[in-house]
Design a protein around this motif. Structure first.
Motif, PDB file in Angstrom:
ATOM      1  N   ASN A  97       0.828  -1.213   0.000  1.00 26.28           N
ATOM      2  CA  ASN A  97       0.000   0.000   0.000  1.00 26.28           C
ATOM      3  C   ASN A  97       0.863   1.264   0.000  1.00 26.28           C
ATOM      4  O   ASN A  97       0.537   2.247  -0.685  1.00 26.28           O
ATOM      5  N   ARG A 101       0.766   4.040  -2.934  1.00 27.52           N
ATOM      6  CA  ARG A 101       0.423   5.444  -2.685  1.00 27.52           C
ATOM      7  C   ARG A 101       1.486   6.382  -3.270  1.00 27.52           C
ATOM      8  O   ARG A 101       1.158   7.416  -3.856  1.00 27.52           O
ATOM      9  N   TYR A 104       1.083   6.397  -7.018  1.00 23.53           N
ATOM     10  CA  TYR A 104      -0.159   7.092  -7.391  1.00 23.53           C
ATOM     11  C   TYR A 104       0.050   8.601  -7.357  1.00 23.53           C
ATOM     12  O   TYR A 104      -0.342   9.319  -8.294  1.00 23.53           O
ATOM     13  N   ARG A 248      -7.549  -0.092  -4.027  1.00 29.23           N
ATOM     14  CA  ARG A 248      -6.508   0.903  -4.325  1.00 29.23           C
ATOM     15  C   ARG A 248      -5.853   0.614  -5.671  1.00 29.23           C
ATOM     16  O   ARG A 248      -5.522   1.546  -6.419  1.00 29.23           O
ATOM     17  N   ASP A 251      -8.130   1.944  -8.212  1.00 29.17           N
ATOM     18  CA  ASP A 251      -8.001   3.403  -8.346  1.00 29.17           C
ATOM     19  C   ASP A 251      -6.767   3.758  -9.177  1.00 29.17           C
ATOM     20  O   ASP A 251      -6.804   4.696  -9.988  1.00 29.17           O
TER      21      ASP A 251
END
Length: 287
Positions: A97, A101, A104, A248, A251
């Protein structure tokens, strides 16, 4: 069909021989092994429990026959394995994660797939950007709707693969949660059978004869539940965590599609803008 039959035959042949093994000799071998690999911290209490007996869980374990011992030991190992898998999977998802992040935010700041260096990203986003860039190169000059459709298909495949890879270890917890109660039940049945054998051999129904077998049977049941209940709860927790990770990743795939669509629209707009006087005249004549 041959291998399961051979395995079943081997189990049926070996079980009576294991059951006939002397409890004292099994305890000596077990204590020696524990003393060699773990140390006197555990081997000394086991030696005392084997010599003095009693009604503590360790004393009941040492007093049980080899089949019930194997059941208890296997369930204890399964319980430790379940907690280890849960802890490892939590660390893995947390790390994934964090990487997702960072990637992203980096792509959202750039706002475009073209010009992005795939190697500067990590995790599933690296594969997504690499796939998008490869499709743009291969489909140069083709309809942009087709490019978007093919990239979306590839991103869906990458998303499913990332979720499947993250879910893999959780199956161990599911297996422990579903099988541990039945393994404990097998130990229970075996311990009660030993109690009836003791009654038949002594000719007495006194609790002194029946209690040891029932005690080890109930202990096997308890260890089975201790292994199964946390495994089910940990499996549900891991499933929720992995579901959040997959959201996620989804996304991230949507962000790659938006940036790709933006790049294709820019390229189409640049192509439509006249660059020379002749191009301007041609366009005005056409209008």
């Amino acid at each position: 069909m041959k291998f399961p039959s051979i395995l079943l035959a081997a189990v049926l042949i070996a079980t009576p021989q294991l059951a006939a093994a002397d409890t004292a000799s099994v305890n000596i071998a077990l204590i020696t092994w524990v003393d060699e690999w773990i140390g006197p911290t555990l081997s000394d209490p086991m030696r005392i429990a084997a010599q003095q007996g009693g009604h503590s869980p360790l004393a009941m374990f040492m007093g049980a026959d080899i089949v019930v011992k194997a059941v208890m030991f296997g369930l204890a190992i399964a319980s430790v394995l379940g907690w280890a898998v849960w802890a490892g999977k939590i660390l893995q998802v947390s790390w994934a994660n964090a990487r997702l992040r960072r990637s992203y935010r980096k792509l959202a700041k750039a706002g475009a797939v073209k010009g992005a260096q795939a190697k500067s990203f990590s995790g599933p986003m690296r594969a997504m950007i690499r796939a998008a860039l490869a499709e743009i190169d291969i489909s140069d000059g083709l309809n942009k709707a087709g490019i978007k459709e093919r990239v979306a298909s590839e991103l869906s495949r990458i998303e499913a693969g990332a979720a499947r890879s993250m879910q893999s270890g959780a199956m161990v917890l599911g297996s422990i949660g579903s099988t541990a109660p039945f393994i404990g039940l097998f130990g229970t049945v075996w311990g009660i059978m030993n109690s009836f054998i003791g009654i038949a051999e002594s000719g007495s129904t006194s609790l002194t004869v029946v209690a040891p077998g029932i005690a080890e049977a109930l202990l096997a049941t308890a260890i089975g539940l201790v292994a199964a209940i946390p495994a089910v709860l940990l499996y549900n927790h891991i499933t929720r965590v992995v579901t959040g990770y997959r959201a996620r990743v989804g996304d991230a795939a949507a962000l790659v599609e938006r940036c790709l669509s933006r790049d294709l629209d820019r390229a189409e707009r640049i192509t439509d803008v006249p660059h020379t006087t002749a191009d301007i005249a041609t366009k005005l004549a056409a209008e």
